[in-house]
Design a protein around this motif. Structure first.
Motif, mmCIF file in Angstrom:
data_model
loop_
_atom_site.group_PDB
_atom_site.id
_atom_site.type_symbol
_atom_site.label_atom_id
_atom_site.label_comp_id
_atom_site.label_asym_id
_atom_site.label_seq_id
_atom_site.Cartn_x
_atom_site.Cartn_y
_atom_site.Cartn_z
ATOM 1 N N ASP A 127 46.968 129.348 25.769
ATOM 2 C CA ASP A 127 45.999 128.623 26.598
ATOM 3 C C ASP A 127 45.384 127.432 25.872
ATOM 4 O OD1 ASP A 127 46.233 130.412 28.807
ATOM 5 O OD2 ASP A 127 44.978 131.850 27.737
ATOM 6 N N GLN A 129 44.737 123.678 24.327
ATOM 7 C CA GLN A 129 44.964 122.248 24.536
ATOM 8 C C GLN A 129 44.982 121.480 23.208
ATOM 9 O OE1 GLN A 129 43.094 123.760 27.335
ATOM 10 N NE2 GLN A 129 45.164 123.541 28.120
ATOM 11 N N ARG A 130 44.237 121.973 22.236
ATOM 12 C CA ARG A 130 44.158 121.324 20.929
ATOM 13 C C ARG A 130 44.508 122.339 19.846
ATOM 14 N NH1 ARG A 130 44.338 117.944 24.018
ATOM 15 N NH2 ARG A 130 42.902 116.220 24.459
ATOM 16 N N PHE A 203 53.588 120.836 23.606
ATOM 17 C CA PHE A 203 52.658 120.043 22.812
ATOM 18 C C PHE A 203 53.277 118.720 22.371
ATOM 19 C CE2 PHE A 203 50.916 124.268 22.411
ATOM 20 C CZ PHE A 203 49.547 124.041 22.452
ATOM 21 N N ASP A 226 47.573 115.895 27.155
ATOM 22 C CA ASP A 226 46.908 117.126 27.605
ATOM 23 C C ASP A 226 46.954 118.216 26.540
ATOM 24 O OD1 ASP A 226 46.267 116.011 30.037
ATOM 25 O OD2 ASP A 226 48.065 116.752 31.039
ATOM 26 N N ARG A 227 48.097 118.360 25.885
ATOM 27 C CA ARG A 227 48.252 119.378 24.844
ATOM 28 C C ARG A 227 48.684 118.667 23.567
ATOM 29 N NH1 ARG A 227 51.297 124.707 26.407
ATOM 30 N NH2 ARG A 227 49.474 125.683 25.441
ATOM 31 N N ASP A 277 38.681 117.766 23.567
ATOM 32 C CA ASP A 277 38.772 117.730 25.034
ATOM 33 C C ASP A 277 37.360 117.533 25.577
ATOM 34 O OD1 ASP A 277 39.031 118.177 27.736
ATOM 35 O OD2 ASP A 277 40.375 119.889 27.512
#
Length: 281
Positions: A127, A129-130, A203, A226-227, A277
């Motif tokens: 889950d 994103q970073r 990613f 986004d990722r 984010d």
């Protein structure tokens, strides 16, 4: 015994710094704790009340607890559950513990903890994103500082390469203020072959390095993917050429004052802040 402060019933006083009952704290280095005692999992040392509490909150199991008299009396919320569970609680004066461990116990409490089994990469980043990747960062202080920055600045997971210092070494845990238990992490192996794994998981992989074709961190900050997986390299040499070649892009932090780069811990904080984010800030 030089400190007569009352301590809870059931604890074990240790007067000999080489008492075999506390061998986890004096006989074994961090490496030995990891590799010798229990090869399937091993142990690590959690120093200070806050760090121990964070380890327990993360579901890690305590093997034993070692305290100075003051903290044994004050930390009944740690001591009583440990005793009830049959976990040995040892008490010794500050001088005995310092001779035992080889360092001054600043916060009066240290625990031997069972190492958890490391999760799969796909589970850690499912889950996220970073993501931060620490490539061969060998200084435990820098690893701990990077984890603390990751926790504070919105990094969802940390991946460490095979030659990176262990995040569960005592100094790394202490410098991180226990955030190594807060931020999901695991090892990524092989490396830099793991770049392809991250790409397959969706990613964009950005290598933080000095290169002629590097984009400014300002540009990445203005339009981040986004990722994003941000890769930071070892002290001194930085990222390996193979890692830079494998990444989707190379990123540099704009510098002034005739300085070409920052310490990896400082660079991690700057980069994590820039690419956070903002929808979750």
């Amino acid at each position: 015994m030089t400190d007569e402060r009352p301590v809870p019933e059931g604890v074990t006083w240790i007067d000999d710094p080489r008492d075999p009952r506390v061998r986890d704290y004096f006989q074994l280095t961090d490496v030995a704790l990891r590799r010798v005692l229990e090869p399937a999992e091993g142990l690590y040392l959690a120093e200070s009340e806050k760090v121990i509490r964070r380890a327990l909150a993360a579901g890690h199991r305590m093997r034993s607890l070692l305290l100075t008299p003051r903290w044994a009396a004050d930390l009944t919320e740690l001591v009583q559950p440990a005793l009830a569970a049959g976990i040995p609680v040892h008490v010794g004066t500050a001088s005995v513990i310092e001779e035992m461990t080889g360092f001054h116990l600043h916060r009066g409490a240290i625990a031997a903890m069972h190492r958890p089994e490391l999760p799969e990469i796909s589970d850690v980043v499912h889950d996220a994103q970073r993501v931060a990747v620490l490539e061969d960062v060998v200084d435990h202080t820098n690893v701990g500082a990077a984890f603390r920055s990751a926790a504070a600045l919105g990094v969802d997971a940390v991946l460490v390469t095979p030659r990176c210092a262990d995040p569960l070494y005592r100094r790394a845990v202490r410098v991180s203020m226990g955030t190594v238990f807060q931020v999901p992490w695991t090892r990524i192996d092989p490396w830099p072959g793991g770049v392809a794994t991250l790409r397959e998981l969706g990613f964009t992989v950005a290598a933080l390095a000095l290169a002629d074709d590097a984009v400014s961190l300002d540009e990445l900050e203005a339009d981040p993917p986004d990722r994003l997986a941000l890769v930071l390299g070892t002290e001194g040499d930085g990222l390996s050429p193979r890692t830079v070649e494998s990444a989707d892009l190379t990123v540099r932090i704009p510098m002034g004052g005739g300085v070409d780069s920052l310490n990896v811990a400082a660079a991690s904080a700057v980069a994590f802040w820039a690419v956070r984010d903002r929808g979750r800030s």
